[in-house]
Design a protein around this motif. Structure first.
Motif, PDB file in Angstrom:
ATOM      1  N   PHE A 118      -6.618  -2.312  -0.323  1.00  0.00           N
ATOM      2  CA  PHE A 118      -7.466  -2.544   0.840  1.00  0.00           C
ATOM      3  C   PHE A 118      -7.852  -4.018   0.947  1.00  0.00           C
TER       4      PHE A 118
ATOM      5  N   ALA B  72      -2.365   5.470   7.072  1.00  0.00           N
ATOM      6  CA  ALA B  72      -2.895   4.868   8.298  1.00  0.00           C
ATOM      7  C   ALA B  72      -4.350   5.271   8.509  1.00  0.00           C
TER       8      ALA B  72
ATOM      9  N   GLY C  78      -6.848   3.402   6.253  1.00  0.00           N
ATOM     10  CA  GLY C  78      -7.083   1.985   6.512  1.00  0.00           C
ATOM     11  C   GLY C  78      -6.558   1.065   5.443  1.00  0.00           C
TER      12      GLY C  78
ATOM     13  N   VAL D 237      -4.339  -1.807   3.744  1.00  0.00           N
ATOM     14  CA  VAL D 237      -3.732  -3.045   4.229  1.00  0.00           C
ATOM     15  C   VAL D 237      -2.279  -3.108   3.771  1.00  0.00           C
TER      16      VAL D 237
ATOM     17  N   LYS E   2     -14.533  -0.723   2.266  1.00  0.00           N
ATOM     18  CA  LYS E   2     -13.451  -1.046   3.196  1.00  0.00           C
ATOM     19  C   LYS E   2     -13.968  -1.910   4.346  1.00  0.00           C
TER      20      LYS E   2
ATOM     21  N   LEU F  13     -13.019  -5.903   5.261  1.00  0.00           N
ATOM     22  CA  LEU F  13     -12.409  -6.303   6.523  1.00  0.00           C
ATOM     23  C   LEU F  13     -13.224  -7.367   7.255  1.00  0.00           C
TER      24      LEU F  13
ATOM     25  N   ARG G  98       2.469  -0.717   7.847  1.00  0.00           N
ATOM     26  CA  ARG G  98       1.141  -0.643   8.468  1.00  0.00           C
ATOM     27  C   ARG G  98       1.253  -0.597   9.991  1.00  0.00           C
TER      28      ARG G  98
ATOM     29  N   ALA H 190      -3.375  -2.402  13.596  1.00  0.00           N
ATOM     30  CA  ALA H 190      -4.298  -2.793  12.519  1.00  0.00           C
ATOM     31  C   ALA H 190      -4.156  -4.259  12.146  1.00  0.00           C
TER      32      ALA H 190
ATOM     33  N   CYS I  63      -6.729  -6.710   9.826  1.00  0.00           N
ATOM     34  CA  CYS I  63      -6.400  -6.911   8.413  1.00  0.00           C
ATOM     35  C   CYS I  63      -6.121  -8.373   8.089  1.00  0.00           C
TER      36      CYS I  63
ATOM     37  N   ALA J 147      -8.808  -4.081  17.676  1.00  0.00           N
ATOM     38  CA  ALA J 147      -7.872  -3.646  16.634  1.00  0.00           C
ATOM     39  C   ALA J 147      -8.502  -2.467  15.905  1.00  0.00           C
TER      40      ALA J 147
ATOM     41  N   SER K 163      -8.073  -0.091  12.161  1.00  0.00           N
ATOM     42  CA  SER K 163      -7.470   0.234  10.875  1.00  0.00           C
ATOM     43  C   SER K 163      -8.166   1.462  10.329  1.00  0.00           C
ATOM     44  N   GLY K 164      -7.489   2.598  10.374  1.00  0.00           N
ATOM     45  CA  GLY K 164      -8.161   3.846  10.042  1.00  0.00           C
ATOM     46  C   GLY K 164      -9.270   4.093  11.051  1.00  0.00           C
TER      47      GLY K 164
END
Length: 218
Positions: free
Chosen positions: A29, A49, A52, A54, A90, A94, A135, A139, A143, A167, A169-170
């Motif tokens: 991550f 996915a 989340g 990376v 997480k 980010l 990925r 995302a 990321c 964007a 991510s998860g």
């Protein structure tokens, strides 16, 4: 489900799910935290996915969910890789993600250690694999490190929220916060939309109250 490989009984439907082929993976991550985990064959890509990740690597393919969980526990015991990374970690990662090349190298290093461990076992029912997870493109901007990024300044337990998602991510979003004229102000914000689970949402022209913010001087 998580005690199935230790001999505990499970319902017939869950047993059918667990007896299908599974994948063992190593996921890294944005803050560098790395975990080992499992995914059933139909959810091979989606599982990572949704979490989340990376960067991630598949390290083994097993004939069923019992073997994959035995391997998962063995990796944790022998190599110290955790099986869970908290959503708060997480999100924090980010806000200030580590360099992409550093995270990729970290994931590959951990995945290599796991493959080396698995290759030396006398167990059957699995094969060691070398495959990297791709990925989602959506995302990417989240990321990758960016200037003027802040944690989302409110909680999702009540009130009005106005976000323009840039964007995802998860369940974690990179969003701009529009003002009354529709212009985005105050840079970009990292928000855990997973906090909206189980809540009733009413759509409308809402705005997020933005506190005074100051980017780091260094």
């Amino acid at each position: 489900m998580h005690d199935f490989h230790r001999g505990n009984p499970v319902p017939a439907g869950l047993r059918a799910y667990l007896m299908q082929p599974h994948w063992l993976y190593v996921a890294t991550f944005a803050n560098g935290a790395t975990k080992v985990g499992t995914a059933s064959a139909p959810r091979k890509w989606n599982r990572l996915a949704e979490q989340g990740a990376v960067h991630a690597s598949y390290v083994a393919h097993t004939g069923d969910g019992r073997v994959v969980r035995i391997l998962e526990d063995m990796v944790t015991h022998e190599l110290g890789l955790v099986q869970q990374v908290r959503s708060a970690a997480k999100v924090a990662g980010l806000v200030e993600p580590r360099a992409a090349v550093e995270l990729l190298a970290l994931n590959r290093r951990h995945a290599g250690r796991v493959r080396e461990l698995l290759a030396g076992l006398t167990m059957t029912g699995y094969s060691v694999v070398e495959e990297e997870w791709k990925r989602p493109g959506l995302a990417g901007p989240l990321c990758t490190a960016g200037a003027g990024r802040h944690p989302y300044p409110a909680t999702f337990d009540a009130g009005g929220h106005g976000l323009r998602v840039q964007a995802l991510s998860g369940a974690i979003a990179l969003a701009g916060l529009p003002d009354v004229s529709g212009n985005e102000v105050g840079g970009s914000f990292v928000a855990d939309l997973g906090a909206l689970k189980g809540r009733k949402i009413e759509f409308g022209p809402y705005l997020t109250e933005i506190p005074a913010l100051q980017d780091s001087l260094f």
